[in-house]
Write a protein that holds these residues in place. Sequence first.
Motif, PDB file in Angstrom:
ATOM      1  N   LYS A 311       0.845  -1.184   0.000  1.00 36.00           N
ATOM      2  CA  LYS A 311       0.000   0.000   0.000  1.00 36.00           C
ATOM      3  C   LYS A 311       0.883   1.237   0.000  1.00 36.00           C
ATOM      4  O   LYS A 311       2.078   1.174   0.287  1.00 36.00           O
ATOM      5  N   GLY A 312       0.284   2.337  -0.308  1.00 37.27           N
ATOM      6  CA  GLY A 312       1.049   3.570  -0.386  1.00 37.27           C
ATOM      7  C   GLY A 312       1.626   3.786  -1.772  1.00 37.27           C
ATOM      8  O   GLY A 312       1.198   3.175  -2.759  1.00 37.27           O
ATOM      9  N   TRP A 313       2.650   4.653  -1.823  1.00 42.43           N
ATOM     10  CA  TRP A 313       3.231   5.055  -3.095  1.00 42.43           C
ATOM     11  C   TRP A 313       4.745   4.901  -3.073  1.00 42.43           C
ATOM     12  O   TRP A 313       5.398   5.249  -2.092  1.00 42.43           O
ATOM     13  N   LEU A 314       5.272   4.358  -4.152  1.00 39.65           N
ATOM     14  CA  LEU A 314       6.715   4.220  -4.310  1.00 39.65           C
ATOM     15  C   LEU A 314       7.200   5.403  -5.142  1.00 39.65           C
ATOM     16  O   LEU A 314       6.961   5.466  -6.354  1.00 39.65           O
ATOM     17  N   GLU A 318      11.454   5.362  -2.524  1.00 37.81           N
ATOM     18  CA  GLU A 318      10.994   5.299  -1.139  1.00 37.81           C
ATOM     19  C   GLU A 318       9.478   5.212  -1.098  1.00 37.81           C
ATOM     20  O   GLU A 318       8.788   5.727  -1.976  1.00 37.81           O
ATOM     21  N   VAL A 319       8.970   4.535  -0.057  1.00 39.76           N
ATOM     22  CA  VAL A 319       7.534   4.333   0.079  1.00 39.76           C
ATOM     23  C   VAL A 319       6.930   5.420   0.977  1.00 39.76           C
ATOM     24  O   VAL A 319       7.460   5.706   2.060  1.00 39.76           O
ATOM     25  N   TYR A 320       5.822   5.995   0.523  1.00 43.69           N
ATOM     26  CA  TYR A 320       5.096   7.011   1.282  1.00 43.69           C
ATOM     27  C   TYR A 320       3.640   6.553   1.397  1.00 43.69           C
ATOM     28  O   TYR A 320       3.046   6.058   0.439  1.00 43.69           O
ATOM     29  N   GLN A 324       0.775  13.308  -0.288  1.00 43.81           N
ATOM     30  CA  GLN A 324       0.980  14.556   0.438  1.00 43.81           C
ATOM     31  C   GLN A 324       2.220  14.487   1.316  1.00 43.81           C
ATOM     32  O   GLN A 324       2.906  15.492   1.511  1.00 43.81           O
ATOM     33  N   ASP A 325       2.514  13.283   1.834  1.00 44.06           N
ATOM     34  CA  ASP A 325       3.717  13.111   2.673  1.00 44.06           C
ATOM     35  C   ASP A 325       4.971  13.410   1.862  1.00 44.06           C
ATOM     36  O   ASP A 325       5.914  14.047   2.351  1.00 44.06           O
ATOM     37  N   TRP A 326       4.983  12.938   0.607  1.00 41.65           N
ATOM     38  CA  TRP A 326       6.132  13.218  -0.268  1.00 41.65           C
ATOM     39  C   TRP A 326       6.220  14.706  -0.571  1.00 41.65           C
ATOM     40  O   TRP A 326       7.308  15.297  -0.563  1.00 41.65           O
ATOM     41  N   GLY A 332       9.791  20.669   2.633  1.00 38.49           N
ATOM     42  CA  GLY A 332      10.291  20.853   4.004  1.00 38.49           C
ATOM     43  C   GLY A 332      11.719  20.432   4.223  1.00 38.49           C
ATOM     44  O   GLY A 332      12.369  20.867   5.180  1.00 38.49           O
ATOM     45  N   ASP A 333      12.262  19.579   3.347  1.00 38.83           N
ATOM     46  CA  ASP A 333      13.635  19.089   3.470  1.00 38.83           C
ATOM     47  C   ASP A 333      14.443  19.619   2.289  1.00 38.83           C
ATOM     48  O   ASP A 333      14.415  19.035   1.199  1.00 38.83           O
ATOM     49  N   PRO A 334      15.156  20.742   2.471  1.00 40.99           N
ATOM     50  CA  PRO A 334      15.882  21.354   1.352  1.00 40.99           C
ATOM     51  C   PRO A 334      16.864  20.412   0.666  1.00 40.99           C
ATOM     52  O   PRO A 334      17.008  20.434  -0.561  1.00 40.99           O
TER      53      PRO A 334
END
Length: 364
Positions: A311-314, A318-320, A324-326, A332-334
């Motif tokens: 489940k989620g997104w690759l 990386e899996v999210y 929206q988390d990505w 947010g992470d320069p």
Amino acid sequence: MAVTIKKVSKDATTVTAAQLLKQFNKDMGEGAGVMGNVITQADRIPTGLFELDMALAGGFPRGKVSMIYGPESSNKTNIALRAIAMHQQLWPKETCVFVDLENEYNGEWAAKLSVDTAKLIVLKPSYAEQAVDMVEAMLLADDVGLVVLDSLAAMVGTAELEKSAEGENPGAAGRIAGKLYRKTISAFTEAEKRGRFPSLFYINQITYKIGVTRGNPETTPAGKKPWFQSALVLRLYGSNVMDSKISKAMPVRKASNFIVKKHKIPVLAVEGMFEMVTIPHQGLEIGQCNDASTIKSYLEAFGEWGKAEKKGWLIYGEVYEKQQDWKERLYGDPTYGAKVRKFVVDTVMSGGELIEEGGGNDGS
């Protein structure tokens, strides 16, 4: 200091270029001559403004001169400050310098554009000749990576300052720009001999030729020398984007159309547009662009975006749980954001293959 090259003996039957190259380095110092494959500096200084960086194939050329010009309020200084911020992130051991001839530097605003102002040197020369000497010295400093001169139009020489305002001094700015041109070229050569690749940004304005009724009446102060020296010349047009729901007085974004007027480096587009946030909104901070959907499209095309096995997104390896988390991490992470944007640009530059619609890792 004069250098005398030892002449080849008249009795010698042959002389080769390799022998002369060795002699040049001995008489004039190491680095006086090298083979063409030794100098391979091709790094770019990104701005974090994705549409601009993509067009410039990664950003402004490192180790070269670039010029940014346009009318007032067209994002010229903002772009330079964003480049300083990204340079500080990518090359933290190198110092950035801002030469403030216009007396317009605002430390609070620079910090909002992600500049580490505690590590930024701001120079305030009283007249143009001082500015020329300061820029030359900084380019020769062992730890300086980027110098921004703001602006060429504000360079006023001592000859003009010492005279009454009634007097005229035609061509003064051009003569000073000629000194700047010659001294900085020498500084770049010396820096390169020591294995260093400092960069120089000129910020310039637009003026108009008096009485011109045909053709383009626009011109730039300080003559053509900065144009000859620059590996990249960027022309900007700016406008304010208002949103009464956020502010009735201040623009929420600054929209800039750009044209690459000259490039001695590979670029992906010679014109485009971007919008830089000036008031935080919709999860975006000052200095950022709403580029997540554009980056997503590229990642999908490169097969780096799809549904995960369970489940989620690759996304980019990386899996999210949610897309929206990505997106929040991208902004947010320069460091991560710069890495993803660089991946997209580098893949396009290397001719990366696009995955046809329905052929990616979408779980179907």
